[in-house]
Design an enzyme around this catalytic site. Structure first.
Site, PDB file in Angstrom:
ATOM      1  N   CYS A 157       0.945  -1.312  -0.009  1.00 15.27           N
ATOM      2  CA  CYS A 157      -0.047   0.125   0.362  1.00 15.27           C
ATOM      3  C   CYS A 157       0.899   1.344   0.620  1.00 15.27           C
ATOM      4  O   CYS A 157       0.170   2.289  -0.702  1.00 15.27           O
ATOM      5  CB  CYS A 157      -1.246   0.335   1.497  1.00 15.27           C
ATOM      6  SG  CYS A 157      -2.222  -0.989   0.869  1.00 15.27           S
TER       7      CYS A 157
HETATM    8  N1  COA Z   1     -20.055  -8.630   8.562  1.00 12.02           N
HETATM    9  C1  COA Z   1     -20.549  -8.798   9.716  1.00 12.02           C
HETATM   10  N2  COA Z   1     -19.708  -8.830  10.699  1.00 12.02           N
HETATM   11  C2  COA Z   1     -18.413  -8.905  11.048  1.00 12.02           C
HETATM   12  C3  COA Z   1     -17.857  -9.225   9.324  1.00 12.02           C
HETATM   13  C4  COA Z   1     -19.149  -8.895   8.281  1.00 12.02           C
HETATM   14  N3  COA Z   1     -18.474  -9.161   7.133  1.00 12.02           N
HETATM   15  N4  COA Z   1     -16.452  -9.353   9.800  1.00 12.02           N
HETATM   16  C5  COA Z   1     -15.906  -8.992  11.041  1.00 12.02           C
HETATM   17  N5  COA Z   1     -17.729  -9.274  11.873  1.00 12.02           N
HETATM   18  C6  COA Z   1     -17.435  -9.033  13.226  1.00 12.02           C
HETATM   19  C7  COA Z   1     -16.902 -10.615  13.343  1.00 12.02           C
HETATM   20  O1  COA Z   1     -16.929 -11.330  13.737  1.00 12.02           O
HETATM   21  C8  COA Z   1     -16.588  -9.634  15.295  1.00 12.02           C
HETATM   22  O2  COA Z   1     -17.810 -10.402  15.931  1.00 12.02           O
HETATM   23  P1  COA Z   1     -16.974 -10.207  17.492  1.00 12.02           P
HETATM   24  O3  COA Z   1     -16.725  -9.373  17.781  1.00 12.02           O
HETATM   25  O4  COA Z   1     -18.880 -10.839  17.864  1.00 12.02           O
HETATM   26  O5  COA Z   1     -16.304 -11.394  17.468  1.00 12.02           O
HETATM   27  C9  COA Z   1     -16.778  -8.219  15.402  1.00 12.02           C
HETATM   28  O6  COA Z   1     -17.705  -8.198  13.564  1.00 12.02           O
HETATM   29  C10 COA Z   1     -15.298  -7.464  15.695  1.00 12.02           C
HETATM   30  O7  COA Z   1     -14.789  -8.278  14.190  1.00 12.02           O
HETATM   31  P2  COA Z   1     -13.128  -7.509  14.168  1.00 12.02           P
HETATM   32  O8  COA Z   1     -12.506  -8.382  12.790  1.00 12.02           O
HETATM   33  O9  COA Z   1     -12.145  -6.943  15.336  1.00 12.02           O
HETATM   34  O10 COA Z   1     -13.580  -6.300  13.360  1.00 12.02           O
HETATM   35  P3  COA Z   1     -13.271  -4.645  13.222  1.00 12.02           P
HETATM   36  O11 COA Z   1     -13.524  -3.587  13.915  1.00 12.02           O
HETATM   37  O12 COA Z   1     -11.581  -4.591  13.598  1.00 12.02           O
HETATM   38  O13 COA Z   1     -12.944  -4.045  11.893  1.00 12.02           O
HETATM   39  C11 COA Z   1     -11.345  -3.915   9.641  1.00 12.02           C
HETATM   40  C12 COA Z   1     -12.312  -4.869  11.093  1.00 12.02           C
HETATM   41  C13 COA Z   1     -10.483  -5.325   9.045  1.00 12.02           C
HETATM   42  C14 COA Z   1     -12.701  -3.223   9.456  1.00 12.02           C
HETATM   43  C15 COA Z   1     -10.588  -3.410  10.723  1.00 12.02           C
HETATM   44  O14 COA Z   1     -10.022  -4.444  11.438  1.00 12.02           O
HETATM   45  C16 COA Z   1      -9.700  -2.901  10.191  1.00 12.02           C
HETATM   46  O15 COA Z   1      -9.250  -2.120   8.846  1.00 12.02           O
HETATM   47  N6  COA Z   1      -8.126  -3.268  10.006  1.00 12.02           N
HETATM   48  C17 COA Z   1      -6.972  -2.150   9.393  1.00 12.02           C
HETATM   49  C18 COA Z   1      -6.985  -3.079   8.271  1.00 12.02           C
HETATM   50  C19 COA Z   1      -5.979  -2.505   7.348  1.00 12.02           C
HETATM   51  O16 COA Z   1      -5.464  -0.616   7.690  1.00 12.02           O
HETATM   52  N7  COA Z   1      -5.413  -2.831   6.946  1.00 12.02           N
HETATM   53  C20 COA Z   1      -4.256  -2.661   5.523  1.00 12.02           C
HETATM   54  C21 COA Z   1      -4.807  -2.968   4.382  1.00 12.02           C
HETATM   55  S1  COA Z   1      -3.623  -2.301   3.745  1.00 12.02           S
END
Ligand code: COA
Length: 375
Positions: A157
């Protein structure tokens, strides 16, 4: 005297097909229901976990993404396929990646008022190259009719800011008069569309910037590069293990590590302070108070990350337009994200205004480019 270098043109290619969260989630949930029906017996006897449905509300709240553009919508949304179907091209045609890169590059050249004869090279800086070689950059150079040199580079990225520093350094050293840094990203190809945690994250796009000596830049939206800084720090939290030593088709079935995988929470927690500290250190070294930055064009991965970083840098909530977000429309487009924001939201600023382009991502990697508007 050291040559001062400017970004004198930017370009943006947006694919014609958009996928809304509603369409995406409907396809994903159909796939989940079909999968669970097909494996009903194993799920009932506890030998296979049931898959869980995705939700539009979660996606918007967790990421700020509402839609994404893709090269191929049909394969991606077909619950039986869930991967883009982009046909291979014969060797007498340039790659799809190069083609979208050319479209963005042509815009950047037009904005800068430059033709191929004014430019000495092309850097294709992106995280998802279509093939190993010949370089996509050389295809772009060939298609544009540029003499000189071209090469690909991949810093995930952060590729765009690393490409900008490389190009600026080469222009300063007298190795080129002007260079194009092109970021074509077909992120739909590396995304695991069957993975609930990440299926909503990415989109396709191409951006380009043209760099040349500031004293010859004629564009009415030219930005002098005040300084650049790059940083990498090893992490396993964002990975893609696909490569030519493991050539099975990367469709995500049974081998999800050959597609994008991340520990999203850890990435969030570790990268936000790393990037905020880097911006503060870089501006500090240049004697620039963060509040002097009229605009932050940050990497676009997650709206909450961007809000945190902007708040840590500015010491307060960003006001409207101070840290523009394009995630809602484009999703995460890897290296292109901060350049889309810069392309769309820089023309309204005035001569002398300072701003900062910042990328961050896998590696980890991060890059900061401090710019000052010339005209
Ligand atoms: N739909 C509904 N619920 C979902 C889901 C979806 N598509 N994906 C995950 N969940 C749920 C999970 O099961 C979890 O449930 P629980 O609390 O009951 O276990 C909850 O949502 C939280 O999941 P989590 O993965 O911890 O979400 P988050 O708030 O961390 O958000 C991202 C996920 C990926 C959006 C976030 O972590 C993020 O953006 N991180 C940085 C990513 C990044 O910059 N990456 C670089 C790539 S270049």
């Amino acid at each position: 005297m050291t040559t001062s270098v400017a970004i004198s043109g930017t370009g943006l290619y947006t694919p014609p097909n958009a996928i809304s969260n509603e369409e995406l989630v409907a396809a994903f949930n159909t796939f989940v229901r079909r999968h669970n029906d097909a494996h009903h017996a194993e799920i009932a006897d506890g030998t296979m976990p049931a898959l869980t449905e995705s939700s539009v509300e979660f996606i918007v709240k967790a990421s700020g993404i509402k839609s994404r553009y893709v090269i191929d919508k049909t394969g991606t949304l077909d619950p039986a396929v869930m991967t883009p179907r982009i046909p291979e091209r014969p060797n007498d045609q340039i790659s799809v990646l190069a083609e979208i890169g050319v479209a963005a590059a042509q815009q950047a050249m037009a904005k800068a008022g430059r033709t191929a004869a004014d430019i000495d090279g092309v850097i294709c800086a992106a995280s998802n190259m279509q093939r190993a070689y010949p370089a996509m950059a050389i295809e772009i150079q060939f298609a544009l009719g540029i003499q000189g040199f071209a090469f690909d580079m991949n810093v995930a990225c952060s590729s765009a800011t690393f490409g900008i520093q490389a190009a600026a350094d080469m222009i300063r050293a007298g190795h080129a008069r002007a260079l194009l840094v092109v970021n074509p990203e077909i992120c739909s190809g590396h995304l695991n569309w069957r993975d609930r945690d990440s299926h909503f994250i990415f989109g396709d796009v191409a951006t380009a910037v043209l760099l040349e000596a500031a004293d010859v830049a004629e564009s009415d939206n030219a930005w002098e590069i005040v300084d650049t800084k790059l940083k990498t720090q090893f992490s396993n939290n964002i990975r893609n293990n696909f490569g030519f030593l493991n050539r099975t088709a990367p469709d995500g079935v049974g081998q999800p590590d050959k597609l994008f995988v991340q520990e999203g929470r850890k990435v969030f927690k570790e990268v936000v302070p790393m990037v905020a500290d880097m911006i503060l250190a870089h501006t500090g070294e240049r004697g620039i108070a963060p509040t002097q930055l009229k605009r932050l064009w940050l990497h676009q991965a997650n709206i909450n990350m961007n809000d945190f970083i902007a708040r840590r840098v500015l010491g307060r909530d960003p006001v409207a337009g101070e840290s523009p977000i394009i995630l809602d429309e484009y999703a995460n487009t890897s290296s292109a994200g901060s350049i889309i924001a810069f392309h769309k939201y820089s023309e309204d600023l005035s001569a002398g205004d300072l701003g900062l382009i910042c990328s961050f991502g896998a590696g980890y990697s991060a890059g900061t480019v401090i710019v000052r508007k010339l005209a």
